[in-house]
Design an enzyme around this catalytic site. Structure first.
Site, short mmCIF file in Angstrom:
data_model
loop_
_atom_site.label_atom_id
_atom_site.label_comp_id
_atom_site.label_asym_id
_atom_site.label_seq_id
_atom_site.Cartn_x
_atom_site.Cartn_y
_atom_site.Cartn_z
N ASN A 154 0.92 -1.00 -0.16
CA ASN A 154 -0.05 0.08 0.01
C ASN A 154 0.92 1.07 0.03
OD1 ASN A 154 -1.50 2.08 1.03
ND2 ASN A 154 -3.18 0.83 1.84
N ARG A 180 -9.42 8.32 -1.40
CA ARG A 180 -10.36 8.57 -0.53
C ARG A 180 -11.07 9.85 -1.00
NH1 ARG A 180 -10.46 7.90 5.21
NH2 ARG A 180 -9.20 6.46 5.74
N ASP A 190 -0.14 4.59 -0.18
CA ASP A 190 -0.83 5.58 0.42
C ASP A 190 0.11 6.76 0.91
OD1 ASP A 190 -3.09 4.47 -0.55
OD2 ASP A 190 -3.87 3.99 1.44
N HIS A 191 0.90 6.23 1.81
CA HIS A 191 1.62 7.10 2.92
C HIS A 191 2.85 7.72 2.16
CE1 HIS A 191 -1.48 6.76 5.73
NE2 HIS A 191 -1.23 5.58 5.83
N ARG A 226 -7.17 12.97 0.63
CA ARG A 226 -6.07 13.30 1.64
C ARG A 226 -4.67 12.69 1.23
NH1 ARG A 226 -7.56 10.19 6.98
NH2 ARG A 226 -9.74 11.37 6.49
N HIS A 227 -4.46 11.76 0.32
CA HIS A 227 -3.28 11.16 -0.01
C HIS A 227 -3.40 10.79 -1.49
CE1 HIS A 227 -5.54 7.40 1.37
NE2 HIS A 227 -4.82 7.56 2.59
N GLY A 261 1.05 -1.41 4.44
CA GLY A 261 1.59 -0.08 3.95
C GLY A 261 2.40 0.73 4.95
N HIS A 262 1.55 1.26 6.05
CA HIS A 262 2.17 2.14 6.78
C HIS A 262 3.36 1.90 7.49
CE1 HIS A 262 2.29 4.64 10.67
NE2 HIS A 262 1.85 5.50 9.96
N ARG A 310 3.74 18.97 1.48
CA ARG A 310 4.63 20.08 1.12
C ARG A 310 4.02 20.48 -0.32
NH1 ARG A 310 9.49 21.73 3.64
NH2 ARG A 310 8.78 21.59 5.79
N HIS A 334 -3.87 -4.61 7.56
CA HIS A 334 -4.02 -3.49 8.50
C HIS A 334 -3.26 -3.43 9.97
CE1 HIS A 334 -6.27 0.61 9.09
NE2 HIS A 334 -5.78 0.35 10.21
N GLY A 335 -2.33 -2.56 10.06
CA GLY A 335 -1.45 -2.56 11.04
C GLY A 335 -0.43 -3.62 11.28
N THR A 363 -7.50 6.58 9.70
CA THR A 363 -6.99 5.31 8.76
C THR A 363 -8.74 4.76 8.95
OG1 THR A 363 -5.83 3.46 8.29
CG2 THR A 363 -6.16 3.95 10.87
N THR A 364 -8.56 3.55 8.11
CA THR A 364 -9.90 2.75 7.97
C THR A 364 -9.94 2.05 9.32
OG1 THR A 364 -9.08 2.45 5.77
CG2 THR A 364 -11.01 1.00 6.63
N GLU A 397 -11.24 -9.34 2.45
CA GLU A 397 -10.02 -8.97 3.11
C GLU A 397 -10.46 -8.74 4.67
OE1 GLU A 397 -7.22 -6.21 1.49
OE2 GLU A 397 -6.53 -5.46 3.43
N HIS A 438 -5.27 3.88 -1.98
CA HIS A 438 -6.75 4.02 -1.49
C HIS A 438 -7.09 5.49 -1.90
CE1 HIS A 438 -9.62 4.23 2.53
NE2 HIS A 438 -10.47 4.53 1.19
N GLU A 479 -8.38 0.59 -3.37
CA GLU A 479 -9.36 0.74 -2.17
C GLU A 479 -10.49 1.92 -2.25
OE1 GLU A 479 -7.49 0.81 1.54
OE2 GLU A 479 -6.35 -0.58 1.25
N1 PXP Z 1 -5.83 -3.32 3.85
C1 PXP Z 1 -6.93 -2.07 3.70
C2 PXP Z 1 -8.07 -2.31 3.42
C3 PXP Z 1 -6.56 -1.05 4.32
O1 PXP Z 1 -7.56 0.02 4.54
C4 PXP Z 1 -5.45 -0.63 4.73
C5 PXP Z 1 -4.93 0.80 5.22
O2 PXP Z 1 -5.33 1.63 4.09
C6 PXP Z 1 -4.21 -1.70 4.64
C7 PXP Z 1 -4.65 -3.01 3.99
C8 PXP Z 1 -3.02 -1.44 4.98
O3 PXP Z 1 -2.70 -1.22 6.24
P1 PXP Z 1 -1.44 -0.57 6.81
O4 PXP Z 1 -1.02 0.72 6.25
O5 PXP Z 1 -1.62 -0.14 8.48
O6 PXP Z 1 -0.44 -1.52 6.62
#
Ligand code: PXP
Length: 243
Positions: A11, A49, A13-14, A53-54, A215-216, A22, A193-194, A104-105, A155, A47, A74
């Site tokens: 992912n 959104r 996104d970040h 935002r990203h 991702g994060h 910036r 996630h996480g 976040t989600t 998922e 994602h 996403e």
């Molecule tokens: N899967 C889904 C559906 C998510 O919404 C996210 C966060 O955007 C992730 C996976 C990845 O989560 P993380 O960024 O915490 O690894």
């Protein structure tokens, strides 16, 4: 016997979060996606959104042009996003709940209590040739509802597991049970996630979870060791857990 290869979706996104802090174009999430694939990512998740935002629409457009691996878009289950997805036709769409105020989600999609609407969105995306995945809590009621909604993929939200840990009879068991039920119902099962180096192994070891989306943590780790090294280490930990 080693379990089948578990796909790793990255992912990005970040990368866009840092870029947008910036303005301008640096760092570029599309360049990060290409590097992630070089490092062995099996797919890219982004994602889009409602508040942009990203990730921005232009990022999705460029990803569709350059990616040689599947893009998992996403998005919220709303008409605006359905129209965008049908315009781009990514490999997959993962429907997620979205509240503007959340960081976040938070929590999974309410499928059981909103079946007609989720089935309608799933049907429209499926008709456009997009593989639909529903991001849900590891709750049998939601897994069954996902099947009734006609989605081929779920998922599982690993956020609670990541926050509280697995524990005997706890969150890890819920993930295992939900993944087994998904298999019984003929659904492909992903999770995410996480997830971090420290907590990925027990989830990676669940046999019928065929894809993790992360991702994060990896983007944060990339600041210290680089994106490629962070992805390679996650890949190694997943393979070790499934060996
Ligand atoms: N899967 C889904 C559906 C998510 O919404 C996210 C966060 O955007 C992730 C996976 C990845 O989560 P993380 O960024 O915490 O690894």
């Amino acid at each position: 016997m080693p379990l089948i290869h578990q796909r790793l979706g990255i992912n990005i996104d970040h990368v866009a979060t840092v870029r947008n802090a910036r303005g301008g174009e640096h760092p570029d999430p599309v360049a990060a996606a290409l590097l992630a694939i070089e490092a062995g990512a099996d797919g890219i998740t982004a994602h889009l959104r409602e508040d942009r935002r990203h990730i921005r629409d232009g990022d999705i457009e460029r990803l569709m042009e350059v990616l040689k691996r599947p893009l998992n878009l996403e998005m919220a289950a709303i008409d605006e996003m359905v129209a965008i997805a049908i315009g781009f036709r990514p490999h997959a769409c993962c429907l997620v709940p979205e509240k503007r105020s959340e960081r976040t989600t938070e929590g999974g999609l309410e499928v059981a209590g909103d079946l007609a609407r989720i089935a309608d969105v799933t049907g429209r995306l499926t008709d456009a040739g997009i593989r639909v995945s529903l991001f849900i809590e590891p709750d049998p009621k939601q897994v069954e509802a996902a099947s009734r909604a006609g989605a081929p993929v779920i998922e599982l939200h690993t956020g609670t597991y990541a926050e509280r840990g697995g524990g005997e009879g706890g969150e890890l068991d819920r993930l295992r049970a939900a993944a087994s039920l998904a298999q019984e119902l003929g659904l492909e099962c992903h999770a995410g996630h996480g997830l971090t180096y420290a907590n990925v192994a027990p989830v990676a070891a669940i046999p019928n979870i065929v894809e993790l989306n992360i991702g994060h943590f990896l983007m944060g780790e990339a600041m210290f060791v680089g994106l490629k090294a962070s992805i390679l280490e996650m890949r190694r930990l997943m393979d070790e857990a499934r060996a």
